[in-house]
Scaffold this motif. Structure first.
Motif, PDB file in Angstrom:
ATOM      1  N   ARG A 448       0.825  -1.208   0.000  1.00  0.00           N
ATOM      2  CA  ARG A 448       0.000   0.000   0.000  1.00  0.00           C
ATOM      3  C   ARG A 448       0.861   1.261   0.000  1.00  0.00           C
ATOM      4  N   PRO A 449       0.461   2.262  -0.778  1.00  0.00           N
ATOM      5  CA  PRO A 449       1.241   3.490  -0.841  1.00  0.00           C
ATOM      6  C   PRO A 449       0.976   4.412   0.349  1.00  0.00           C
ATOM      7  N   CYS A 450       1.926   5.252   0.637  1.00  0.00           N
ATOM      8  CA  CYS A 450       1.772   6.286   1.659  1.00  0.00           C
ATOM      9  C   CYS A 450       0.721   7.290   1.184  1.00  0.00           C
ATOM     10  N   LYS A 451      -0.157   7.726   2.070  1.00  0.00           N
ATOM     11  CA  LYS A 451      -1.197   8.681   1.694  1.00  0.00           C
ATOM     12  C   LYS A 451      -0.632  10.059   1.380  1.00  0.00           C
ATOM     13  N   GLU A 452       0.555  10.336   1.933  1.00  0.00           N
ATOM     14  CA  GLU A 452       1.145  11.656   1.741  1.00  0.00           C
ATOM     15  C   GLU A 452       1.899  11.760   0.417  1.00  0.00           C
ATOM     16  N   CYS A 453       2.763  10.772   0.125  1.00  0.00           N
ATOM     17  CA  CYS A 453       3.618  10.888  -1.062  1.00  0.00           C
ATOM     18  C   CYS A 453       3.313   9.875  -2.158  1.00  0.00           C
ATOM     19  N   GLY A 454       2.487   8.876  -1.843  1.00  0.00           N
ATOM     20  CA  GLY A 454       2.097   7.885  -2.844  1.00  0.00           C
ATOM     21  C   GLY A 454       3.100   6.789  -3.090  1.00  0.00           C
ATOM     22  N   VAL A 467       0.547   0.670  16.974  1.00  0.00           N
ATOM     23  CA  VAL A 467       1.021   0.481  15.611  1.00  0.00           C
ATOM     24  C   VAL A 467       1.531   1.845  15.145  1.00  0.00           C
ATOM     25  N   ASN A 468       2.829   1.942  14.941  1.00  0.00           N
ATOM     26  CA  ASN A 468       3.450   3.152  14.425  1.00  0.00           C
ATOM     27  C   ASN A 468       3.774   2.963  12.953  1.00  0.00           C
ATOM     28  N   LYS A 469       3.547   4.013  12.155  1.00  0.00           N
ATOM     29  CA  LYS A 469       3.842   3.952  10.727  1.00  0.00           C
ATOM     30  C   LYS A 469       4.740   5.131  10.358  1.00  0.00           C
ATOM     31  N   TYR A 470       5.777   4.807   9.608  1.00  0.00           N
ATOM     32  CA  TYR A 470       6.729   5.840   9.190  1.00  0.00           C
ATOM     33  C   TYR A 470       7.056   5.622   7.720  1.00  0.00           C
ATOM     34  N   CYS A 471       6.971   6.682   6.933  1.00  0.00           N
ATOM     35  CA  CYS A 471       7.313   6.600   5.515  1.00  0.00           C
ATOM     36  C   CYS A 471       8.741   7.084   5.327  1.00  0.00           C
ATOM     37  N   THR A 472       9.564   6.265   4.719  1.00  0.00           N
ATOM     38  CA  THR A 472      10.969   6.620   4.535  1.00  0.00           C
ATOM     39  C   THR A 472      11.164   7.603   3.384  1.00  0.00           C
ATOM     40  N   SER A 473      10.086   7.931   2.663  1.00  0.00           N
ATOM     41  CA  SER A 473      10.193   8.872   1.546  1.00  0.00           C
ATOM     42  C   SER A 473       9.760  10.287   1.929  1.00  0.00           C
ATOM     43  N   CYS A 474       8.706  10.423   2.783  1.00  0.00           N
ATOM     44  CA  CYS A 474       8.156  11.760   3.077  1.00  0.00           C
ATOM     45  C   CYS A 474       9.013  12.645   3.986  1.00  0.00           C
ATOM     46  N   PRO A 475       9.202  12.307   5.241  1.00  0.00           N
ATOM     47  CA  PRO A 475       8.737  11.108   5.963  1.00  0.00           C
ATOM     48  C   PRO A 475       7.502  11.427   6.813  1.00  0.00           C
ATOM     49  N   ALA A 476       6.375  10.772   6.531  1.00  0.00           N
ATOM     50  CA  ALA A 476       5.165  10.927   7.336  1.00  0.00           C
ATOM     51  C   ALA A 476       5.194   9.923   8.482  1.00  0.00           C
ATOM     52  N   PHE A 477       4.591  10.290   9.613  1.00  0.00           N
ATOM     53  CA  PHE A 477       4.563   9.410  10.794  1.00  0.00           C
ATOM     54  C   PHE A 477       3.191   9.474  11.430  1.00  0.00           C
ATOM     55  N   THR A 478       2.630   8.291  11.751  1.00  0.00           N
ATOM     56  CA  THR A 478       1.380   8.219  12.511  1.00  0.00           C
ATOM     57  C   THR A 478       1.527   7.148  13.585  1.00  0.00           C
ATOM     58  N   SER A 479       0.757   7.310  14.652  1.00  0.00           N
ATOM     59  CA  SER A 479       0.802   6.340  15.755  1.00  0.00           C
ATOM     60  C   SER A 479      -0.599   6.132  16.275  1.00  0.00           C
ATOM     61  N   GLU A 480      -0.974   4.869  16.427  1.00  0.00           N
ATOM     62  CA  GLU A 480      -2.264   4.507  17.005  1.00  0.00           C
ATOM     63  C   GLU A 480      -2.025   3.523  18.118  1.00  0.00           C
ATOM     64  N   ARG A 481      -2.823   3.638  19.165  1.00  0.00           N
ATOM     65  CA  ARG A 481      -2.617   2.787  20.344  1.00  0.00           C
ATOM     66  C   ARG A 481      -3.926   2.157  20.777  1.00  0.00           C
ATOM     67  N   LYS A 482      -3.798   0.991  21.390  1.00  0.00           N
ATOM     68  CA  LYS A 482      -4.949   0.304  21.977  1.00  0.00           C
ATOM     69  C   LYS A 482      -4.992   0.684  23.447  1.00  0.00           C
ATOM     70  N   SER A 483      -6.159   1.118  23.872  1.00  0.00           N
ATOM     71  CA  SER A 483      -6.304   1.491  25.276  1.00  0.00           C
ATOM     72  C   SER A 483      -7.634   0.964  25.764  1.00  0.00           C
ATOM     73  N   GLY A 484      -7.585   0.086  26.766  1.00  0.00           N
ATOM     74  CA  GLY A 484      -8.824  -0.522  27.258  1.00  0.00           C
ATOM     75  C   GLY A 484      -9.478  -1.332  26.189  1.00  0.00           C
ATOM     76  N   GLY A 485     -10.772  -1.072  25.937  1.00  0.00           N
ATOM     77  CA  GLY A 485     -11.493  -1.852  24.944  1.00  0.00           C
ATOM     78  C   GLY A 485     -11.674  -1.138  23.626  1.00  0.00           C
ATOM     79  N   LYS A 486     -10.901  -0.098  23.372  1.00  0.00           N
ATOM     80  CA  LYS A 486     -11.094   0.629  22.132  1.00  0.00           C
ATOM     81  C   LYS A 486      -9.768   0.914  21.449  1.00  0.00           C
ATOM     82  N   LEU A 487      -9.841   1.235  20.167  1.00  0.00           N
ATOM     83  CA  LEU A 487      -8.659   1.554  19.392  1.00  0.00           C
ATOM     84  C   LEU A 487      -8.678   3.028  19.042  1.00  0.00           C
ATOM     85  N   GLY A 488      -7.477   3.590  18.834  1.00  0.00           N
ATOM     86  CA  GLY A 488      -7.414   4.955  18.361  1.00  0.00           C
ATOM     87  C   GLY A 488      -6.632   5.842  19.291  1.00  0.00           C
TER      88      GLY A 488
END
Length: 488
Positions: A448-454, A467-488
């Motif tokens: 799957r392509p990066c949403k920022e640079c494709g 789950v951390n995501k890092y694009c080695t081309s942009c570099p864009a970074f996002t982080s999502e965490r599980k907490s209790g019974g929910k995601l985000g």
């Protein structure tokens, strides 16, 4: 309950569901409707409308439902919590089935809630009837699998038909389905064994011709039903052994093939593990060896059926972290709008990577989950790492993982996820950019392509909480965490 291995226990008789005139015609009506849906799907495809073919509800569909309930009802709502619990159940099952791929495994009952208004049973907010109808697809090159999916639609309808009879003491009976490995999957595996490939086999395990036995029982106080399952190696418990065992329960299935037996539900009054014991007994007699849970064991081995449930629960609890990580990954796939037909391969590839990390630490586990070649290769990878030859270790690990048999989809090639080199100066920079924590699973997404640079240059860092995501081309970074019974 009386010990399952009692010497004095008598085998209770069974009833074939279609031997009950009160429900036989209704089951046939459901079957005819199911085949009609298959033919409609086939015609739609032939007319150039493959998008009309319904998709089977899987873990990705469940994740999409989780997102829907969060957006509609809120993340703290009962609806969202229930849907998220359904995703976790999917992930626990997926990881446990992978982990015990070539071994017997028991799965505790899951509750299907009865909705009197619709007449449907629901699991974590999703209709079981709808799930089985969605699975009714046209598979022109696999008539056996088409028939199995029709059978599963009939299987889903049968408990409600039995319930409507009213003259059963519902809490004393169960509805049993025996699902053996298909001949198609076995033939494909035998062909692949000569080429080194590994096809999906539709989730079957032809390496040991694994069979699944499902029991549905009733909770009369609520109107709900409970479904428990057990998977057994089919090397000794063959189709002929199953027929011989059923004959001792006053059931004649002499002329039935595997798929016909799969479609013939049994009304039973014994415990699921009592039936497993019967299968083991017949197999031991016919093969002149000692069989326990479908496996050959030494003479004098203590066959402790009473401990099977507790041992399976403890084993599956030890895989909770891997199940959490899988749920996080699937949620990310759902948010990214991943193609549902491609998603199962990505998920299998991800779980494969997680279990290879476990297998790398234990050669015995590696051989059980994968094979001896994989176990030997991972041992060599560990050795190279221990002497500081990290580049060689990574190259070998990539080779070993590509050759390792998949859990259902992946074969001798990349399935969208690749290992990443974390050694040296560049590796340290990548760790910092990823927010790497000791023990993280780090993978590159080549799908799957990066949403920022494709560009297809996204790197994942996973653990049970993030789950951390890092694009080695942009570099864009996002982080999502599980907490209790929910995601985000």
């Amino acid at each position: 309950m009386q010990a399952l291995h009692s010497e004095t226990k008598e085998q209770k008789p069974y009833i074939l569901a279609d031997a009950l005139p009160e429900i036989a015609q209704a089951r046939q009506d459901v079957r005819q409707d199911a085949w009609l849906r298959v033919e409609q799907a086939r015609q739609a495809v032939r007319q150039g409308s493959p998008e009309l073919r319904p998709l089977q509800i899987d873990a990705l569909s469940t994740a999409e439902f989780v997102i829907h309930t969060a957006e509609t009802f809120g993340e703290d709502s009962p609806e969202h919590k229930e849907s998220f619990a359904g995703l976790m159940l999917d992930c626990r099952r997926l990881v446990a089935e992978w982990y015990r791929k070539k071994k017997p495994e028991y799965f505790e009952p899951s509750r299907h809630f009865f909705d009197a208004e619709t007449g449907d049973f629901f699991s974590h907010g999703l209709s079981i009837r709808q799930m089985t109808e969605n699975a009714l697809t046209a598979i022109d090159d696999n008539a056996e699998e088409e028939a199995r999916r029709v059978n599963e639609r009939v299987e889903e309808a049968t408990p409600l038909l039995v319930k409507k009879l009213g003259w059963f003491a519902l809490e004393s009976i169960g509805i049993r389905t025996i699902s053996e490995c298909t001949d198609t999957a076995i033939a494909e595996y035998q062909e692949d064994s000569t080429t080194g490939q590994h096809r999906g086999y539709n989730g079957y395990v032809p390496e040991i011709e694994k069979l699944m036995i499902r029991d549905i029982t009733f909770d009369e106080s609520t109107g709900d039903r409970l479904e428990e399952q057990i998977g057994l190696p089919g090397i000794y418990i063959t189709h002929d052994i199953i027929k011989r065992a059923l004959s001792r329960c006053d059931i004649d299935v002499t002329d039935m093939d595997k798929t016909q037996l799969h479609g013939s539900q049994l009304i039973v009054e014994d415990d699921l593990l009592e039936f497993v014991e019967l299968l083991d007994t017949v197999a031991s007699e016919e093969w002149c060896t000692n069989v326990f849970m479908g496996e050959e064991v030494p003479a004098g081995f203590e066959k402790d059926y009473d401990s099977i449930r507790t041992e399976a629960k403890a084993r599956q609890e030890q895989l909770a972290d891997q199940a959490n990580m899988t749920a996080l990954y699937i949620m990310d796939l759902a948010r990214a709008g991943t193609d549902k037909r491609r998603a199962p391969q990505l998920v299998e590839s991800f779980v494969k990577a997680l279990l290879l990390d476990i297998a790398k630490k234990d050669s015995a586990v590696a051989e059980e989950i994968f094979d001896k070649r994989t176990a030997d290769g991972l041992r060599q990878v560990s050795y190279l790492e221990s002497v500081g030859r990290f580049e060689e270790a990574l190259a070998l690990q990539v080779s070993v993982e590509k050759a390792a048999p998949g859990g259902g989809y992946c074969g001798a090639g990349s399935c969208g996820l690749e290992r990443v080199n974390l050694s040296g100066e560049e590796g340290e920079k990548l760790k910092k950019a990823l927010g790497y924590e000791a023990g993280d699973t780090v993978l590159k997404d080549t799908e799957r392509p990066c949403k920022e640079c494709g560009k297809k240059t996204i790197i994942y860092a996973f653990n049970k909480n993030k789950v951390n995501k890092y694009c080695t081309s942009c570099p864009a970074f996002t982080s999502e965490r599980k907490s209790g019974g929910k995601l985000g």
